[in-house]
Enzyme design. Structure first.
Site, PDB file in Angstrom:
ATOM      1  N   ALA A 106      37.352  33.259  45.339  1.00  0.00           N
ATOM      2  CA  ALA A 106      36.590  33.959  46.373  1.00  0.00           C
ATOM      3  C   ALA A 106      37.456  34.994  47.073  1.00  0.00           C
ATOM      4  CB  ALA A 106      36.025  32.974  47.388  1.00  0.00           C
TER       5      ALA A 106
ATOM      6  N   HIS B  22      43.889  36.699  47.530  1.00  0.00           N
ATOM      7  CA  HIS B  22      44.297  38.002  48.062  1.00  0.00           C
ATOM      8  C   HIS B  22      45.634  38.413  47.445  1.00  0.00           C
ATOM      9  CE1 HIS B  22      42.185  36.504  51.997  1.00  0.00           C
ATOM     10  NE2 HIS B  22      41.303  36.934  51.106  1.00  0.00           N
TER      11      HIS B  22
END
Length: 535
Positions: free
Chosen positions: A55, A184
């Site tokens: 995600a 990230h």
């Protein structure tokens, strides 16, 4: 507040109490910065609000690039989870593409788990090229891919040769890393290795070239920020990655200054760009009127151009004067209220400033997937121990690019400016929290309900997973991951949009039809607390 925290924690078993106590701190009135535990795995059995590594990679950083086809290699549910839920808006540029509205997935089935899904991935790439003719493709791995060993890197290399376009593979299986922040990091590494630095655009004839990092154009935020920046005279080379283009990102190394909005999602790439290309980064906040004004002034001071400084003040005055009456109206309607903030990225910090503009005090705040420096400031980074999953994520050691490195400002001026603004620095959420405020890492559903029951905040801001539970408790809840189909909330005009929506939510008559559980007698102690005690 100490008594409140104790009351929330006392129902935990001893082992859970000891662990969770380290994740909940109180900002002291004397301004001391307490140490918080962060970026560790959630306790098994606790209903966490976190997202996964996939995600964070595909959903947050990679997905908002508009002119790439983003293929999710995995089950269709994973694809849907990161498609359009954050409302990363994008517009096709002249002669360009915008694939944001599409969801691309290999839709892995049980037989693919048994026999492998590589053939299905190859077919998906083939169809994407034939139907959409994209200039680049990303492959984003989900949990099953890592478990069965599909080699998406080999498929990507093969597809690049076959179709003559860039194909990026992201090994971001959901279980890899503690939470979304691992994703990230993986995305940042891939961009710095394979994308940034490959562009050949010449910006030498333009002044004040900047990149906006960690801005994802939720509800049109980036457009509102860029409207003001363009009005002042800045040239935005690339936005990573809201309404972003792969071609613009390839030229990101040409900027004179990087603006870091979401520190957690993009701090890795900001540091690497500074090391490799000499581009300094400035921590900014586009959310909130005072914060936005401070950001604009810091940017002008960085460049040190008298014309730019004067132009900045003129634009600030023009924008603020156009909304003064409305600001006062919403201040009078909302002042004295209290808020509970629990959002991903740096948004809990950013929105404290915006709420303060309208007289709203934040009593509880926290992050879903932060590291200690997001709470306490970057000075604690040398003291942070490597987390248990750091071995799963490549730690790049970038070096100066002798061909493209530029000395944008002297080291002497850099050090001077660091004392005047957050240049290459983020101070964290705790420093700007009010005294006696509660700061929580990795909040769970039990703690959410208990804090709301005890503190009874007037408003609650979070992601989609928490919103409806809180509304059933009679508290106005709004999600800041998609703005509930509103926005933009950034910049000057965005602040008014936010105040309008909050005021409408606060004063709707709907809440008189909702009875909180503690007023019904079905108090939380007999339900959720019993489940937690079994963890």
């Amino acid at each position: 507040m100490k008594e409140v925290v104790t009351k929330v924690l006392e129902r935990y078993p001893a082992k859970t109490f000891k662990s969770r106590k380290k994740h909940i701190v109180i900002k002291n009135e004397n301004g001391e910065i307490p140490e918080i535990e962060a970026n560790v795995r959630t306790i098994p059995g606790i209903i966490t609000n976190r997202g996964c590594c996939y995600a964070g990679c595909k959903g947050v950083v990679v997905g908002p690039i508009k002119d790439m086809v983003h293929i999710v290699h995995g089950p269709i549910g994973c694809s849907y989870y990161t498609w359009n839920v954050r409302r990363n808006k994008a517009k096709a540029e002249k002669g360009g593409d915008n694939f944001i509205q599409y969801v691309f997935s290999t839709d892995m089935q049980e037989k693919d788990i048994v026999f492998g899904g590589v053939a299905r991935l190859r077919q998906a790439i083939k169809e994407a090229v034939e139907i959409f003719n994209p200039k680049a493709i990303s492959i984003n791995a989900t949990c099953p891919v890592g478990l069965i060993g599909d080699d998406i890197n080999a498929v990507a290399a093969e597809a690049e040769k076959q179709y003559g376009i860039q194909v990026l593979a992201f090994n971001c299986e959901g279980y890899k890393g503690v939470s979304q922040s691992a994703g990230h990091h993986i995305a940042n590494n891939n961009f710095i290795k394979n994308v940034i630095g490959n562009g050949t655009e010449d910006y030498s004839n333009k002044k004040w070239n900047i990149n906006i990092l960690g801005e994802y154009n939720i509800g049109g935020d980036a457009w509102e920020v860029e409207r003001v920046l363009s009005k002042i005279g800045y040239n935005v080379i690339a936005t990573l990655t809201g309404d972003g283009s792969i071609d613009h990102i390839r030229n990101a190394h040409k900027a004179d200054l990087n603006l870091v909005q979401c520190h957690r999602s993009i701090n890795y790439i900001a540091d690497m760009l500074h090391t490799k290309y000499g581009t300094p980064w400035l921590k900014v906040n586009f959310i909130g009127i005072d914060a936005f004004m401070e950001t604009l002034r810091n940017m002008a001071k960085f460049f040190g151009d008298a014309e730019l400084i004067d132009r900045t003040e003129a634009v600030i005055a023009e924008e603020v004067s156009s909304m003064e009456g409305q600001l006062q109206y919403y201040y009078e309607k909302l002042k004295g209220r209290t808020a509970f903030l629990y959002v991903g990225g740096s948004r809990s910090h950013h929105y404290q400033n915006l709420l303060k503009s309208f007289g709203v005090e934040t009593v509880v705040s926290g992050y879903e997937f932060a590291h200690r420096d997001d709470y306490e400031g970057r000075e604690v980074i040398p003291n942070i121990k490597p987390d248990a999953d750091s071995k799963n994520i490549e730690e790049l050691k970038v070096e100066k690019d002798e061909k493209n490195y530029r000395m944008i400002i002297s080291q002497e001026r850099f050090e001077k400016l660091k004392k005047e603004m957050p240049l290459g620095y983020y101070g964290g959420i705790i420093k700007e929290s009010t005294g006696n405020a509660v700061i929580i890492d990795d909040l769970n559903h039990y703690e959410t309900e208990m804090f709301i029951k005890i503190l009874k905040p007037d408003m609650f801001f979070s992601g989609i997973k928490d919103k409806y539970v809180v509304q059933k408790m009679g508290v106005m809840a709004k999600q800041l991951h998609s703005y509930d189909y509103s926005g933009p909330y950034a910049g000057f005009r965005g602040a008014l949009n936010f105040a309008r929506d909050v005021e409408a939510g606060m004063f709707t008559p709907a809440w008189k039809y909702v009875t909180p559980p503690w007023k019904k007698g079905a108090v939380l102690e007999g339900t959720i607390a019993e489940e937690v005690a079994t963890c």
